[in-house]
Design a protein around this motif. Structure first.
Motif, PDB file in Angstrom:
ATOM      1  N   LYS A 155       0.846  -1.199   0.000  1.00  0.00           N
ATOM      2  CA  LYS A 155       0.000   0.000   0.000  1.00  0.00           C
ATOM      3  C   LYS A 155       0.875   1.241   0.000  1.00  0.00           C
ATOM      4  N   GLY A 156       0.304   2.322  -0.507  1.00  0.00           N
ATOM      5  CA  GLY A 156       1.043   3.581  -0.508  1.00  0.00           C
ATOM      6  C   GLY A 156       2.083   3.611  -1.604  1.00  0.00           C
ATOM      7  N   THR A 157       3.091   4.444  -1.424  1.00  0.00           N
ATOM      8  CA  THR A 157       4.160   4.594  -2.400  1.00  0.00           C
ATOM      9  C   THR A 157       5.481   4.278  -1.747  1.00  0.00           C
ATOM     10  N   GLY A 158       6.441   3.922  -2.549  1.00  0.00           N
ATOM     11  CA  GLY A 158       7.737   3.566  -2.003  1.00  0.00           C
ATOM     12  C   GLY A 158       8.536   4.759  -1.529  1.00  0.00           C
ATOM     13  N   ILE A 159       8.310   5.915  -2.146  1.00  0.00           N
ATOM     14  CA  ILE A 159       9.018   7.119  -1.726  1.00  0.00           C
ATOM     15  C   ILE A 159       7.998   8.120  -1.220  1.00  0.00           C
ATOM     16  N   LYS A 160       8.355   8.832  -0.204  1.00  0.00           N
ATOM     17  CA  LYS A 160       7.438   9.782   0.396  1.00  0.00           C
ATOM     18  C   LYS A 160       7.535  11.124  -0.322  1.00  0.00           C
ATOM     19  N   LYS A 161       6.469  11.492  -0.979  1.00  0.00           N
ATOM     20  CA  LYS A 161       6.441  12.789  -1.625  1.00  0.00           C
ATOM     21  C   LYS A 161       6.053  13.839  -0.588  1.00  0.00           C
ATOM     22  N   PRO A 162       6.645  15.001  -0.670  1.00  0.00           N
ATOM     23  CA  PRO A 162       6.315  16.019   0.322  1.00  0.00           C
ATOM     24  C   PRO A 162       4.855  16.450   0.195  1.00  0.00           C
ATOM     25  N   HIS A 163       4.207  16.569   1.332  1.00  0.00           N
ATOM     26  CA  HIS A 163       2.826  17.026   1.345  1.00  0.00           C
ATOM     27  C   HIS A 163       2.798  18.544   1.484  1.00  0.00           C
ATOM     28  N   GLU A 164       1.986  19.186   0.674  1.00  0.00           N
ATOM     29  CA  GLU A 164       1.841  20.636   0.775  1.00  0.00           C
ATOM     30  C   GLU A 164       0.804  20.932   1.845  1.00  0.00           C
ATOM     31  N   VAL A 165       1.239  21.470   2.943  1.00  0.00           N
ATOM     32  CA  VAL A 165       0.347  21.788   4.055  1.00  0.00           C
ATOM     33  C   VAL A 165       0.434  23.289   4.301  1.00  0.00           C
ATOM     34  N   PHE A 166      -0.640  24.004   3.978  1.00  0.00           N
ATOM     35  CA  PHE A 166      -0.658  25.460   4.115  1.00  0.00           C
ATOM     36  C   PHE A 166      -1.976  25.850   4.791  1.00  0.00           C
ATOM     37  N   PRO A 167      -2.113  25.531   6.066  1.00  0.00           N
ATOM     38  CA  PRO A 167      -3.399  25.747   6.737  1.00  0.00           C
ATOM     39  C   PRO A 167      -3.659  27.204   7.073  1.00  0.00           C
ATOM     40  N   PHE A 168      -4.932  27.510   7.283  1.00  0.00           N
ATOM     41  CA  PHE A 168      -5.324  28.800   7.839  1.00  0.00           C
ATOM     42  C   PHE A 168      -5.120  28.759   9.353  1.00  0.00           C
ATOM     43  N   THR A 169      -4.885  29.896   9.954  1.00  0.00           N
ATOM     44  CA  THR A 169      -5.054  29.992  11.404  1.00  0.00           C
ATOM     45  C   THR A 169      -6.557  30.095  11.665  1.00  0.00           C
ATOM     46  N   VAL A 170      -6.959  29.891  12.903  1.00  0.00           N
ATOM     47  CA  VAL A 170      -8.385  29.993  13.224  1.00  0.00           C
ATOM     48  C   VAL A 170      -8.899  31.395  12.905  1.00  0.00           C
ATOM     49  N   ASP A 171      -8.115  32.423  13.241  1.00  0.00           N
ATOM     50  CA  ASP A 171      -8.535  33.805  12.944  1.00  0.00           C
ATOM     51  C   ASP A 171      -8.675  34.028  11.445  1.00  0.00           C
ATOM     52  N   GLU A 172      -7.744  33.472  10.673  1.00  0.00           N
ATOM     53  CA  GLU A 172      -7.840  33.613   9.219  1.00  0.00           C
ATOM     54  C   GLU A 172      -9.067  32.893   8.681  1.00  0.00           C
ATOM     55  N   LEU A 173      -9.349  31.731   9.218  1.00  0.00           N
ATOM     56  CA  LEU A 173     -10.528  30.983   8.777  1.00  0.00           C
ATOM     57  C   LEU A 173     -11.791  31.787   9.024  1.00  0.00           C
ATOM     58  N   ARG A 174     -11.892  32.350  10.194  1.00  0.00           N
ATOM     59  CA  ARG A 174     -13.096  33.128  10.514  1.00  0.00           C
ATOM     60  C   ARG A 174     -13.182  34.364   9.623  1.00  0.00           C
ATOM     61  N   ALA A 175     -12.059  34.964   9.305  1.00  0.00           N
ATOM     62  CA  ALA A 175     -12.061  36.142   8.432  1.00  0.00           C
ATOM     63  C   ALA A 175     -12.509  35.757   7.023  1.00  0.00           C
ATOM     64  N   VAL A 176     -12.043  34.624   6.536  1.00  0.00           N
ATOM     65  CA  VAL A 176     -12.447  34.162   5.213  1.00  0.00           C
ATOM     66  C   VAL A 176     -13.936  33.874   5.182  1.00  0.00           C
ATOM     67  N   VAL A 177     -14.424  33.194   6.205  1.00  0.00           N
ATOM     68  CA  VAL A 177     -15.851  32.876   6.284  1.00  0.00           C
ATOM     69  C   VAL A 177     -16.679  34.161   6.293  1.00  0.00           C
ATOM     70  N   ALA A 178     -16.201  35.182   7.003  1.00  0.00           N
ATOM     71  CA  ALA A 178     -16.923  36.458   7.066  1.00  0.00           C
ATOM     72  C   ALA A 178     -16.937  37.160   5.705  1.00  0.00           C
ATOM     73  N   ASP A 179     -15.889  36.928   4.907  1.00  0.00           N
ATOM     74  CA  ASP A 179     -15.792  37.598   3.612  1.00  0.00           C
ATOM     75  C   ASP A 179     -16.634  36.932   2.530  1.00  0.00           C
ATOM     76  N   LEU A 180     -16.878  35.632   2.657  1.00  0.00           N
ATOM     77  CA  LEU A 180     -17.594  34.910   1.616  1.00  0.00           C
ATOM     78  C   LEU A 180     -19.063  35.325   1.564  1.00  0.00           C
ATOM     79  N   ASP A 181     -19.634  35.215   0.376  1.00  0.00           N
ATOM     80  CA  ASP A 181     -21.016  35.640   0.181  1.00  0.00           C
ATOM     81  C   ASP A 181     -22.017  34.578   0.622  1.00  0.00           C
ATOM     82  N   GLY A 182     -23.103  34.990   1.250  1.00  0.00           N
ATOM     83  CA  GLY A 182     -24.243  34.138   1.524  1.00  0.00           C
ATOM     84  C   GLY A 182     -23.962  32.951   2.428  1.00  0.00           C
ATOM     85  N   ASN A 183     -24.919  32.021   2.428  1.00  0.00           N
ATOM     86  CA  ASN A 183     -24.786  30.878   3.322  1.00  0.00           C
ATOM     87  C   ASN A 183     -23.745  29.875   2.849  1.00  0.00           C
ATOM     88  N   GLN A 184     -23.189  30.078   1.651  1.00  0.00           N
ATOM     89  CA  GLN A 184     -22.124  29.183   1.201  1.00  0.00           C
ATOM     90  C   GLN A 184     -20.861  29.357   2.037  1.00  0.00           C
TER      91      GLN A 184
END
Length: 363
Positions: A155-184
């Motif tokens: 299972k999986g791959t023989g070599i580990k490819k780097p994972h791109e992990v670029f998360p939001f901070t909680v404050d950034e997440l809330r700011a993005v949610v506030a900026d988005l339109d409507g209930n989406q």
């Protein structure tokens, strides 16, 4: 039974059927000769006997004969693709007698291909081609069994490819949610706090909401954009993901007025969500701070791990096949008191116990 002693003091076994000698082989011990003799007779009775001379044909030669026999019976494109895969087999393996190639050698080959960077899907395809060859070889009575059946592709791959992990901070997440339109905007919040994959979220039905013993959603299917809904998730199993208190009213609002079989999250027109359409309608590119939708999943994972949640629990909620995968992807976000103590000591040695970047003026 035809077991005779040779002039040299060894034992020759010559199993016969009537007056026909099936094969002949010499052993140092009489008991070994008898066992081999009986095994050949048994194989003959079961229709599984393979002439030992046939097994001496080189593997590469037998593969060539098989490919020639397939011409006209399979699509030309299939034959061309299979030939390309078989050209990847090492010469040392192709030069072995057919009977000498073992399951262990095939498994080592598959692992080596993975470690060399070959896509797992291609290695799986290579194994399937070789397995088909052995099935043919058994029918042709030049092989006694399909040894590849005991040589799985890991299972999986023989070599580990780097994972791109670029998360939001909680404050950034809330700011993005506030900026988005409507209930989406609720969609971004849900993904950022649950860590579900996009396809898992779009496959959720109202009936997947769990109330007891706590508010949660049951994740068992996936509906990637442009594909048929799958009866399983990427991780291969069903899981239950608890909802934070903040998400309970969000989910209840989306479920209101819908039937149990209806999709939980839908477009403004009431259709199943589609990633490109959702990004366009919410103007995601204007507010995402350079992140992808998948980084909302990373946001949930890193927030949990950096705040001390047990990696096993996080693995279960994310639906990873193993905790090793979770740790490999998010190792930098694992909370550790030892790390904190160590870096504070380094800061003191460097004279910056505050652990802050010095402000510099523009030049």
């Amino acid at each position: 039974m035809t077991i005779s002693k040779t002039p040299g003091g060894r034992w020759r076994a010559r199993p016969k059927v009537g007056r026909n000698v099936l094969a002949s082989r010499t052993f140092d011990r009489k008991g070994d000769a008898e066992k081999w003799h009986d095994a050949q007779i048994r194989a003959y009775d079961l229709g599984q006997f393979v002439d030992p001379k046939a097994g001496k044909e080189k593997l590469g030669s037998a593969l060539d004969r098989w490919m020639t026999a397939r011409a006209g019976t399979v699509a030309g494109s299939t034959l061309k693709a299979d030939k390309a895969l078989l050209r990847m087999l090492p010469t040392s393996l192709c030069n072995l007698p057919l009977a000498a190639a073992t399951a262990q050698q095939w498994e080592a080959l598959f692992v080596g291909k993975l470690q060399g960077g070959m896509a797992r899907s291609s290695v799986v395809r290579l194994r399937a081609v070789v397995s088909s060859f052995y099935t043919w070889a058994v029918r042709q009575k030049i092989a006694s069994e399909n040894v590849v059946k005991d040589a799985p592709v890991p299972k999986g791959t023989g070599i580990k490819k780097p994972h791109e992990v670029f998360p939001f901070t909680v404050d950034e997440l809330r700011a993005v949610v506030a900026d988005l339109d409507g209930n989406q905007a609720d969609v971004a919040l849900f993904l950022g706090l649950t860590g579900l994959r996009w396809g898992e979220m779009t496959a959720l039905r109202v009936r997947d909401i769990v109330q007891v013993p706590r508010a949660a959603v049951r994740v068992s299917k996936s509906a990637p954009d442009g594909q048929e809904e799958r009866a399983t998730t990427k991780g291969g199993g069903e899981r239950t993901v608890p909802l934070t208190a903040e998400l309970v009213p969000v989910v209840q609002s989306w479920a209101a007025g819908k039937k149990p079989s209806d999709y939980l999250f839908t477009s403004t027109e009431g259709h199943k969500l589609n990633g490109p359409n959702w990004r366009r309608s919410t103007r995601w590119a204007n507010y995402n701070r350079g992140r992808r939708i998948h980084d909302l999943r990373h946001t949930a994972a890193t927030f949990r791990l950096s705040n001390g949640l047990d990696p096993k629990t996080v693995q279960t909620w994310l639906g990873h096949a193993s905790m090793t995968l979770t740790v490999d992807i998010y190792s930098h976000w694992l909370g550790s008191d030892a790390d904190s103590v160590a870096i504070q000591k380094v800061d003191r040695l460097l004279g910056d116990a505050g652990g802050t970047f010095a402000k510099t003026g523009s030049k």
